[in-house]
Scaffold this motif. Sequence first.
Motif, PDB file in Angstrom:
ATOM      1  N   ARG A 234       0.817  -1.217   0.000  1.00  0.00           N
ATOM      2  CA  ARG A 234       0.000   0.000   0.000  1.00  0.00           C
ATOM      3  C   ARG A 234       0.852   1.270   0.000  1.00  0.00           C
ATOM      4  O   ARG A 234       0.352   2.360  -0.237  1.00  0.00           O
ATOM      5  N   TYR A 235       2.139   1.116   0.282  1.00  0.00           N
ATOM      6  CA  TYR A 235       3.025   2.268   0.426  1.00  0.00           C
ATOM      7  C   TYR A 235       3.745   2.587  -0.878  1.00  0.00           C
ATOM      8  O   TYR A 235       4.189   1.686  -1.590  1.00  0.00           O
ATOM      9  N   ILE A 236       3.872   3.871  -1.162  1.00  0.00           N
ATOM     10  CA  ILE A 236       4.641   4.355  -2.305  1.00  0.00           C
ATOM     11  C   ILE A 236       5.772   5.222  -1.769  1.00  0.00           C
ATOM     12  O   ILE A 236       5.526   6.221  -1.085  1.00  0.00           O
ATOM     13  N   LYS A 237       6.989   4.842  -2.070  1.00  0.00           N
ATOM     14  CA  LYS A 237       8.147   5.598  -1.592  1.00  0.00           C
ATOM     15  C   LYS A 237       8.555   6.642  -2.625  1.00  0.00           C
ATOM     16  O   LYS A 237       8.718   6.344  -3.803  1.00  0.00           O
ATOM     17  N   ILE A 238       8.718   7.882  -2.159  1.00  0.00           N
ATOM     18  CA  ILE A 238       9.255   8.940  -3.009  1.00  0.00           C
ATOM     19  C   ILE A 238      10.768   9.034  -2.842  1.00  0.00           C
ATOM     20  O   ILE A 238      11.526   8.986  -3.806  1.00  0.00           O
ATOM     21  N   GLY A 239      11.224   9.174  -1.618  1.00  0.00           N
ATOM     22  CA  GLY A 239      12.661   9.298  -1.380  1.00  0.00           C
ATOM     23  C   GLY A 239      12.987   9.122   0.090  1.00  0.00           C
ATOM     24  O   GLY A 239      12.100   8.954   0.928  1.00  0.00           O
ATOM     25  N   SER A 240      14.276   9.175   0.407  1.00  0.00           N
ATOM     26  CA  SER A 240      14.710   8.990   1.780  1.00  0.00           C
ATOM     27  C   SER A 240      15.903   9.882   2.078  1.00  0.00           C
ATOM     28  O   SER A 240      16.592  10.358   1.173  1.00  0.00           O
ATOM     29  N   GLY A 241      16.144  10.093   3.363  1.00  0.00           N
ATOM     30  CA  GLY A 241      17.253  10.920   3.792  1.00  0.00           C
ATOM     31  C   GLY A 241      17.414  10.862   5.292  1.00  0.00           C
ATOM     32  O   GLY A 241      16.845   9.996   5.963  1.00  0.00           O
ATOM     33  N   ARG A 242      18.181  11.800   5.833  1.00  0.00           N
ATOM     34  CA  ARG A 242      18.420  11.817   7.282  1.00  0.00           C
ATOM     35  C   ARG A 242      17.158  12.168   8.057  1.00  0.00           C
ATOM     36  O   ARG A 242      16.908  11.620   9.133  1.00  0.00           O
ATOM     37  N   ASP A 243      16.353  13.085   7.522  1.00  0.00           N
ATOM     38  CA  ASP A 243      15.085  13.481   8.125  1.00  0.00           C
ATOM     39  C   ASP A 243      14.294  14.267   7.079  1.00  0.00           C
ATOM     40  O   ASP A 243      14.663  14.288   5.895  1.00  0.00           O
ATOM     41  N   TYR A 244      13.228  14.916   7.517  1.00  0.00           N
ATOM     42  CA  TYR A 244      12.355  15.627   6.576  1.00  0.00           C
ATOM     43  C   TYR A 244      13.106  16.664   5.749  1.00  0.00           C
ATOM     44  O   TYR A 244      12.778  16.903   4.576  1.00  0.00           O
ATOM     45  N   ALA A 245      14.114  17.292   6.333  1.00  0.00           N
ATOM     46  CA  ALA A 245      14.835  18.360   5.643  1.00  0.00           C
ATOM     47  C   ALA A 245      15.469  17.888   4.340  1.00  0.00           C
ATOM     48  O   ALA A 245      15.699  18.691   3.431  1.00  0.00           O
ATOM     49  N   ASP A 246      15.758  16.592   4.222  1.00  0.00           N
ATOM     50  CA  ASP A 246      16.385  16.061   3.012  1.00  0.00           C
ATOM     51  C   ASP A 246      15.389  15.733   1.908  1.00  0.00           C
ATOM     52  O   ASP A 246      15.788  15.617   0.745  1.00  0.00           O
ATOM     53  N   VAL A 247      14.117  15.542   2.245  1.00  0.00           N
ATOM     54  CA  VAL A 247      13.141  15.105   1.235  1.00  0.00           C
ATOM     55  C   VAL A 247      11.795  15.835   1.329  1.00  0.00           C
ATOM     56  O   VAL A 247      10.740  15.199   1.260  1.00  0.00           O
ATOM     57  N   PRO A 248      11.786  17.166   1.462  1.00  0.00           N
ATOM     58  CA  PRO A 248      10.489  17.860   1.422  1.00  0.00           C
ATOM     59  C   PRO A 248       9.891  17.734   0.025  1.00  0.00           C
ATOM     60  O   PRO A 248      10.615  17.809  -0.969  1.00  0.00           O
ATOM     61  N   PRO A 249       8.581  17.531  -0.100  1.00  0.00           N
ATOM     62  CA  PRO A 249       7.979  17.380  -1.429  1.00  0.00           C
ATOM     63  C   PRO A 249       8.251  18.572  -2.342  1.00  0.00           C
ATOM     64  O   PRO A 249       8.579  18.402  -3.516  1.00  0.00           O
ATOM     65  N   VAL A 250       8.095  19.772  -1.803  1.00  0.00           N
ATOM     66  CA  VAL A 250       8.340  20.996  -2.580  1.00  0.00           C
ATOM     67  C   VAL A 250       9.051  21.997  -1.674  1.00  0.00           C
ATOM     68  O   VAL A 250       8.651  22.209  -0.528  1.00  0.00           O
ATOM     69  N   ARG A 251      10.103  22.613  -2.219  1.00  0.00           N
ATOM     70  CA  ARG A 251      10.848  23.606  -1.445  1.00  0.00           C
ATOM     71  C   ARG A 251      11.321  24.700  -2.398  1.00  0.00           C
ATOM     72  O   ARG A 251      11.743  24.414  -3.521  1.00  0.00           O
ATOM     73  N   GLY A 252      11.235  25.957  -1.964  1.00  0.00           N
ATOM     74  CA  GLY A 252      11.675  27.020  -2.853  1.00  0.00           C
ATOM     75  C   GLY A 252      11.792  28.354  -2.159  1.00  0.00           C
ATOM     76  O   GLY A 252      11.594  28.485  -0.948  1.00  0.00           O
ATOM     77  N   THR A 253      12.112  29.356  -2.964  1.00  0.00           N
ATOM     78  CA  THR A 253      12.226  30.719  -2.464  1.00  0.00           C
ATOM     79  C   THR A 253      11.737  31.667  -3.551  1.00  0.00           C
ATOM     80  O   THR A 253      11.616  31.279  -4.721  1.00  0.00           O
ATOM     81  N   TRP A 254      11.445  32.906  -3.174  1.00  0.00           N
ATOM     82  CA  TRP A 254      10.945  33.874  -4.130  1.00  0.00           C
ATOM     83  C   TRP A 254      11.249  35.284  -3.647  1.00  0.00           C
ATOM     84  O   TRP A 254      11.565  35.501  -2.477  1.00  0.00           O
ATOM     85  N   LYS A 255      11.157  36.235  -4.570  1.00  0.00           N
ATOM     86  CA  LYS A 255      11.373  37.639  -4.242  1.00  0.00           C
ATOM     87  C   LYS A 255      10.070  38.406  -4.397  1.00  0.00           C
ATOM     88  O   LYS A 255       9.304  38.165  -5.330  1.00  0.00           O
ATOM     89  N   GLY A 256       9.847  39.336  -3.479  1.00  0.00           N
ATOM     90  CA  GLY A 256       8.632  40.128  -3.550  1.00  0.00           C
ATOM     91  C   GLY A 256       8.158  40.523  -2.173  1.00  0.00           C
ATOM     92  O   GLY A 256       8.689  40.039  -1.150  1.00  0.00           O
ATOM     93  N   ASN A 257       7.138  41.354  -2.125  1.00  0.00           N
ATOM     94  CA  ASN A 257       6.549  41.810  -0.869  1.00  0.00           C
ATOM     95  C   ASN A 257       5.108  41.333  -0.827  1.00  0.00           C
ATOM     96  O   ASN A 257       4.189  42.016  -1.295  1.00  0.00           O
ATOM     97  N   ALA A 258       4.923  40.109  -0.325  1.00  0.00           N
ATOM     98  CA  ALA A 258       3.588  39.504  -0.342  1.00  0.00           C
ATOM     99  C   ALA A 258       3.490  38.447   0.745  1.00  0.00           C
ATOM    100  O   ALA A 258       4.492  38.014   1.315  1.00  0.00           O
ATOM    101  N   GLU A 259       2.278  38.031   1.004  1.00  0.00           N
ATOM    102  CA  GLU A 259       2.025  36.915   1.905  1.00  0.00           C
ATOM    103  C   GLU A 259       1.733  35.676   1.079  1.00  0.00           C
ATOM    104  O   GLU A 259       1.008  35.741   0.087  1.00  0.00           O
TER     105      GLU A 259
END
Length: 272
Positions: A234-259
């Motif tokens: 029943r399980y589908i593996k995406i990835g693995s690492g030391r903890d969550y910090a190594d395999v977040p589903p989506v991670r990014g940054t942006w420039k601007g003045n917004a919420e």
Amino acid sequence: MILKVEHRTLFAYSRPIYETATEVRLHPDSSQNSSQRCSSFTLDIEHTPTIFEYTDFYGNKVHHFNILQSHDRVSILATSIIETGKGTPLSSDNEAILLMDFSAESRFVHFDPAIREFTSSFSPQMPPLALGEAICRKIHDSFIYEPGVTDVHSTSAVVMALGRGVCQDFAHIMLAACRSLQIPARYVSGYLFGGSTPLGHDEASHAWCEIYGGPETGWVGMDPTHSSLFVDERYIKIGSGRDYADVPPVRGTWKGNAEETLSVSVKLTAIS
């Protein structure tokens, strides 16, 4: 089982932003050591940016893109078809190096006094898989599943103090407990068909652990969130690492003045 996953992520902004840089870890594990097979994967991103990919240090496939023009939302849809299996992931050629990372503290995994006390009743002389199962069962029986009391930045020490949390938190507790007893363990990001929560809903990504049983046994998946404890088809593996910090589903940054407002939806469907 053959499962279809539709994972949608939407970033909405209160006013236009620019220069978005994003990494996506949503491609199911398809390495030669995996017990599953990904037959199809598509990534549809609003504004149609050029998508690049690479494989990170832990063997996870990463897609990344930039959006330079002004925009007030980014929609990401990852669609996968995966044939799952009951097999145990095998060891890789660089396992000796990786085992050092999977045996130590990390960003969200701490060997604090509470973890030492939690594991004091276990003998490090137990076989690795038997010890891992015992720890997994104790976490499931001792902690309360409660969304909203933690967030993605909560460490194992924070969860130990609260005594409650979600699948990511329980995985971090298990990693801390196993590693403090010198059992290599790694964090796994993925999905669970028919129950990413104890109530049996496919609401979002799921998280569990893999315990290293030795070069002949390989890695065995265990899930402290659910009473069944062991990972199955029943399980589908995406990835693995030391903890969550190594395999977040989506991670990014942006420039601007917004919420920024984030919304995520996951739909799992059984094809066969």
